[in-house]
Design an enzyme around this catalytic site. Structure first.
Site, mmCIF file in Angstrom:
data_model
loop_
_atom_site.group_PDB
_atom_site.id
_atom_site.type_symbol
_atom_site.label_atom_id
_atom_site.label_comp_id
_atom_site.label_asym_id
_atom_site.label_seq_id
_atom_site.Cartn_x
_atom_site.Cartn_y
_atom_site.Cartn_z
ATOM 1 N N SER A 7 0.843 -1.200 0.000
ATOM 2 C CA SER A 7 0.000 0.000 0.000
ATOM 3 C C SER A 7 0.870 1.238 0.000
ATOM 4 C CB SER A 7 -0.905 0.006 1.225
ATOM 5 O OG SER A 7 -1.478 1.291 1.348
ATOM 6 N N HIS A 30 -0.973 -1.304 -4.362
ATOM 7 C CA HIS A 30 -2.279 -1.032 -3.742
ATOM 8 C C HIS A 30 -2.431 0.472 -3.530
ATOM 9 C CE1 HIS A 30 -5.796 -2.278 -1.323
ATOM 10 N NE2 HIS A 30 -5.472 -1.309 -0.488
ATOM 11 N N ASP A 32 -4.868 3.392 -2.116
ATOM 12 C CA ASP A 32 -5.994 3.654 -1.211
ATOM 13 C C ASP A 32 -6.593 5.024 -1.499
ATOM 14 O OD1 ASP A 32 -6.120 1.334 0.567
ATOM 15 O OD2 ASP A 32 -4.098 1.928 1.168
ATOM 16 N N MET A 34 -9.499 7.674 -0.524
ATOM 17 C CA MET A 34 -10.397 8.001 0.609
ATOM 18 C C MET A 34 -11.014 9.370 0.387
ATOM 19 S SD MET A 34 -7.939 6.926 3.745
ATOM 20 C CE MET A 34 -7.001 5.400 3.750
ATOM 21 N N HIS A 63 -8.248 0.602 -4.306
ATOM 22 C CA HIS A 63 -9.221 0.335 -3.235
ATOM 23 C C HIS A 63 -9.983 1.627 -2.964
ATOM 24 C CE1 HIS A 63 -9.554 -0.656 1.399
ATOM 25 N NE2 HIS A 63 -10.737 -0.605 0.815
ATOM 26 N N MET A 65 -12.316 3.733 -1.026
ATOM 27 C CA MET A 65 -13.010 3.943 0.259
ATOM 28 C C MET A 65 -13.778 5.242 0.119
ATOM 29 S SD MET A 65 -9.962 2.712 2.763
ATOM 30 C CE MET A 65 -8.733 2.899 1.476
ATOM 31 N N MET A 136 -11.300 -6.545 4.916
ATOM 32 C CA MET A 136 -10.535 -5.612 5.756
ATOM 33 C C MET A 136 -10.212 -6.276 7.091
ATOM 34 S SD MET A 136 -10.100 -2.984 3.881
ATOM 35 C CE MET A 136 -9.150 -2.101 5.137
ATOM 36 N N ASP A 174 -6.424 -6.836 3.945
ATOM 37 C CA ASP A 174 -5.848 -5.488 3.999
ATOM 38 C C ASP A 174 -5.954 -4.946 5.418
ATOM 39 O OD1 ASP A 174 -5.057 -2.863 3.542
ATOM 40 O OD2 ASP A 174 -6.768 -2.352 2.272
#
Ligand code: DX5
Ligand code: ZN
Length: 214
Positions: A7, A30, A32, A34, A63, A65, A136, A174
């Site tokens: 990540s 990865h 992330d 958000m 990913h 979120m 998760m 994760d």
């Protein structure tokens, strides 16, 4: 084969190209994303994915979120994502199914993610069209949290669903994955491991990625 997806949340954003070169041993990258609504933190969006796409051939595992990801999945595909995952908690079942179809229509791989309090059965409406399911093992939002070992029965349950219903689907975990907890995740049935702080906090990134594979 166990795949490792470091990540970049734990990378140095001012030196992202360098920090992606440092994980040459890894399988995926990865990313992330958000939005400050679905999770209480903000990170990066499409322009950063586009920039990363220019500096690596690796599979970009994005990913999301974010609330109602169906609004953005096509733009992440166009930015260069290879895998785009959406949280089942982030929208209605119909909209999540539509998001998965939009990702596939762009020729990319799609998946769903479940937060710690969400039961394994929540993946069932989506499993036939998923290329990856992400479980998760921390509350999403931040790197560096403690691994939740009590998620392992859920990983094993979803492994059983996958083997019965869609055997080519990958199963990713994760949050809080390090060289010790990686073994527990693999034993429970995961085949893709995300690791942020364990990789970027290590002195030897290549050796750590190899050790995570077990
Ligand atoms: C958490 C993110 C994770 C995070 C993992 O919301 O989805 O990908 O970066 O970080 P570590 O491996 O440090 O728990
Ligand atoms: Zn993540």
């Amino acid at each position: 084969m166990i795949k490792i997806s470091p990540s970049i949340l734990s990378a140095d954003f001012a030196n992202l190209g360098r920090d992606i070169e440092r994980i040459a041993e890894a399988d995926y990258v990865h990313v992330d994303v958000m939005d400050g609504l679905f999770v209480p933190n903000l990170s990066i969006g499409m322009p950063v994915v586009s920039s990363i796409r220019k500096v690596t051939q690796k599979v970009l595992d994005v990913h999301l979120m974010i609330d109602r990801p169906v609004r953005y999945v096509e733009r992440f595909c166009d930015a260069g994502a290879d895998i785009v995952t959406c949280h089942v908690e982030a929208d209605t079942e119909d909209n999540t199914l539509r998001a998965l179809d939009l990702i596939h229509a762009k020729g990319k791989r799609c998946g769903v993610v479940v937060k710690p309090k969400t039961p394994a059965s929540a993946v069932l409406p989506f499993i036939d069209r998923c290329d990856l399911i992400l479980v998760m093992t921390v509350e999403p939002g931040f790197g560096g949290q403690k691994f939740m070992a009590d998620m392992m029965p859920k990983v094993t349950q979803i492994r059983q669903y996958i083997d019965a219903m869609n055997p080519s689907c990958e199963l990713e975990v994760d949050g809080g994955v390090d060289c010790q907890t990686a073994k527990v995740c693999i034993a429970a049935g995961a085949n893709v491991l995300v690791a942020g702080s364990a990789v970027y906090g290590a002195a030897d990134l290549t050796a750590t990625i190899r050790a995570l594979r077990g």
